[in-house]
Design a protein around this motif. Structure first.
Motif, PDB file in Angstrom:
ATOM      1  N   PHE A 110     -11.509  46.448  41.784  1.00  0.00           N
ATOM      2  CA  PHE A 110     -10.663  47.088  42.785  1.00  0.00           C
ATOM      3  C   PHE A 110      -9.575  46.109  43.231  1.00  0.00           C
ATOM      4  O   PHE A 110      -9.870  44.975  43.620  1.00  0.00           O
ATOM      5  N   GLN A 161      -4.191  47.713  46.957  1.00  0.00           N
ATOM      6  CA  GLN A 161      -4.192  49.172  47.083  1.00  0.00           C
ATOM      7  C   GLN A 161      -4.650  49.637  48.464  1.00  0.00           C
ATOM      8  O   GLN A 161      -4.444  50.781  48.844  1.00  0.00           O
ATOM      9  N   LEU A 162      -5.293  48.761  49.229  1.00  0.00           N
ATOM     10  CA  LEU A 162      -5.848  49.175  50.519  1.00  0.00           C
ATOM     11  C   LEU A 162      -5.661  48.058  51.541  1.00  0.00           C
ATOM     12  O   LEU A 162      -6.471  47.145  51.630  1.00  0.00           O
ATOM     13  N   ALA A 200      -8.758  57.726  50.390  1.00  0.00           N
ATOM     14  CA  ALA A 200      -7.292  57.740  50.275  1.00  0.00           C
ATOM     15  C   ALA A 200      -6.853  57.524  48.836  1.00  0.00           C
ATOM     16  O   ALA A 200      -5.764  57.963  48.434  1.00  0.00           O
ATOM     17  N   LEU A 201      -7.700  56.852  48.050  1.00  0.00           N
ATOM     18  CA  LEU A 201      -7.374  56.554  46.645  1.00  0.00           C
ATOM     19  C   LEU A 201      -8.195  57.403  45.674  1.00  0.00           C
ATOM     20  O   LEU A 201      -8.046  57.250  44.455  1.00  0.00           O
ATOM     21  N   LYS A 202      -9.083  58.245  46.230  1.00  0.00           N
ATOM     22  CA  LYS A 202      -9.921  59.124  45.411  1.00  0.00           C
ATOM     23  C   LYS A 202     -10.725  58.327  44.378  1.00  0.00           C
ATOM     24  O   LYS A 202     -10.802  58.690  43.203  1.00  0.00           O
TER      25      LYS A 202
END
Length: 592
Positions: A286, A290-291, A253-255
């Protein structure tokens, strides 16, 4: 130390149990009463959960028992039950669906003082879609009057068995417990009732789930947080394959790709984990913000979808209409997005296609023709055929020859999910206070559309058709091989586009449209095999009577009546049948 933990983990069979039910039925209290080890996301640790007093997200905890007799002789020595505590509130159905896809057995928790409620019914529907086995837990039996306790429990058991008799969970075990006697405010020293019997039943119901370490790694992440000096931990359940320290994994999803630094299974360090395991994976560099949840995989193995084709079934409890071109909330993996859906079924010409097998796990055949449907049909009742509904604009009532139905799903925003994943379509914008099932259809993704320009590349090759029928009448015969027809076209219709199409007469003959006749929408039909003698005679008589009536109207035949003869025969009708592919930009008319 890590190698010892890894060896112990290899000998430990992980069995995932979903704890589902209506809000405030005591699911979290039950998970707490059963568990000995809690994960970072267990028991409503979310501050909002504590503030509101309800579960807002998936919670995970576990307990370990001796391996039951029926599982001895396998490579495992002990059995670990991992409890997936799913929220019960109606607005959190997306989270419940995500949780249901990672469980091996479902515990449906029912407040014994209230019985089945709206969300417990929806959880039952999800369980039927995603689970093989279920145990019903009648919770809060401590609230029943002592004198009526046994009778009330027995009555509720009978009621539940009646509710479940037409589901895949008919005659499933039903146990009574009091997970938190005295309620949430009671002292921690209060002992739960019936938990030992429940554990025994769970051991009986356990089985050896399919665990395959081969194939691409696919990890369903449900919680993400950082540890200072260590990195970011993603906790979740491995859906397929395996993972080991130093493996490179992708967050599609974040490549982005990251390397696995370390792993833990319920606070025990391990060096690898396989399908079905509940694990925490630590990566570096990370940001956990973001996730929140999503999928992690072997690099390059998880597609991003702009559309998809799924084999689907309507959920019987959904009382609304699943209309073509309507929008639904579609859940695939942990993603729920809005999507426009078009339903279609198998045509009679395709009745012998490989797609007519039982379907689950099959591929979608792009070479086959399919019949457009206005709506998704309900599962057939025994002894009755399932038919496609009529099209308001004149589509034929052609019947689908099998019970299989498909859906073209076009997402409003891209979705990242595994191929052949579970698909659930819902109407989550329905009033959450209404006593109705919001889950509309479910199925399996058969064809992933990863091309953003699929409107130009895929759809023109997707052979979904509508059948069309037109009806006119024969006005007269010009000779044994030609007739003039009317009422099939409007005056302004370009008849030239219909030249060459086959028609049939109600008298049995077949012919071909040769062209227009005059300017009023009439047309000429060529009957290559010739008109039957009876047909030609009928049309000739009709022509004479028509001339006689015309002459009478102009005063040429003395005493003639302008009324139609009482014994006149019915007109000979003309039938034009053809089909059009709905994605054909040329709108060609096709006949077989």
């Amino acid at each position: 130390m890590a190698s010892d933990s890894t060896a112990a983990a290899k000998n430990l069979l992980n069995f995932n149990i979903g704890v589902l039910g209506h809000v405030d039925s005591g699911k979290t209290s039950l998970a707490k009463a059963l568990s000995t080890i809690a994960s970072t996301a267990a028991f409503d640790k979310n501050p909002q959960s504590k503030e509101r007093g309800i579960t807002l997200d998936l919670g995970f905890s576990s307990f370990i028992v001796d391996l039951p007799e029926h599982l001895k002789g396998t490579s495992y020595e002990r059995l670990q039950f991992t409890l997936v505590d799913c929220p019960g509130h109606a607005s959190l159905i997306r989270t419940i669906i995500g949780g249901a896809q990672i469980i091996d057995l479902m515990m449906l928790v029912i407040d014994v003082t209230k019985g089945m409620q709206t969300q417990s019914a929806e959880c039952l529907v999800i369980g039927e879609i995603a689970c093989k086995k279920m145990v019903v837990v009648l919770n809060k039996v401590d609230l029943l009057p002592a004198a009526k306790k046994a009778a009330t429990i027995e009555k509720m058991k009978k009621r539940m068995l009646k509710t479940l008799e037409n589901t895949r969970f008919a005659n499933c075990p039903i146990l009574a417990v009091a997970a938190k006697p005295g309620g949430p405010e009671a002292a921690e020293s209060m002992q739960a009732e019936g938990v030992a019997d429940l554990i025994d039943e769970l051991k009986k119901q356990s089985y050896l789930p399919e665990r395959d370490p081969t194939g691409p790694f696919l990890f369903s992440v449900d919680h993400c947080f950082s540890i200072r000096g260590q990195g970011t931990v993603m906790t979740g359940t491995i859906l397929s394959g395996k993972v080991a320290i130093n493996d490179t994994v992708e967050i599609p999803a974040l490549k982005m790709n990251r390397k696995v630094k370390s792993m833990q299974m319920f606070r025990q360090p391990v060096t690898q984990a396989i399908q079905g395991d509940r694990v925490g994976v630590c990566v570096t560099q990370f940001d956990p913000k973001q996730l929140e949840r999503g999928l992690v995989c072997t690099p390059g193995t998880l597609p991003t979808l702009f559309a998809g084709i799924a084999l689907v079934k309507k959920i019987p409890y959904f009382k609304g209409t699943c209309s073509t071109k309507a929008k639904f909330h579609v859940t695939m993996g942990h993603d729920t997005v809005m999507a426009k859906v078009l339903f279609f079924g198998a045509s009679s010409e395709a009745s012998s296609s490989p797609n007519d097998a039982d379907g689950e796990g099959s591929k979608f055949n792009l070479d086959q023709e399919y019949l457009y449907q206005d709506e998704l049909m309900s599962p057939p009742i025994a002894g009755k055929e399932n038919t496609a509904s009529n099209n308001q604009s004149g589509a034929s009532s052609t019947q689908a020859t099998t019970n299989q139905q498909w859906a073209l799903i076009e997402f409003e925003k891209p979705v990242t999910c595994q191929r052949n994943c579970l698909v659930i379509g819902s109407k989550l914008d329905t009033d959450i206070h209404s006593n109705t099932c919001r889950l509309a259809f479910h199925g399996e993704l058969l064809h992933a559309v990863t091309d953003k320009t699929y409107n130009e590349t895929l759809l023109p090759n997707l052979k979904i058709f509508k059948t069309k029928s037109r009806e006119g009448v024969v006005e007269r015969a010009t000779d044994n091989y030609s007739v003039i027809g009317r009422s099939l076209f409007k005056k302004e219709t370009n008849i030239q586009t219909f030249v060459g199409l086959k028609v049939r007469l109600s008298s049995g003959e077949e012919g071909v449209i040769e062209g227009g006749f005059g300017q009023s929408g009439k047309f000429k039909i060529r009957i290559s095999s010739g008109l039957k003698e009876e047909t030609f005679k009928q049309l000739s008589e009709k022509g004479k009577k028509g001339k006689k009536a015309a002459a009478s109207a102009s005063g040429e035949v003395e005493g003639a009546s302008t009324d139609a003869p009482s014994g006149s025969r019915q007109s000979i009708k003309i039938f034009l049948d053809f089909k059009r592919y709905i994605f054909d930009t040329k709108k060609q008319m096709i006949q077989t």
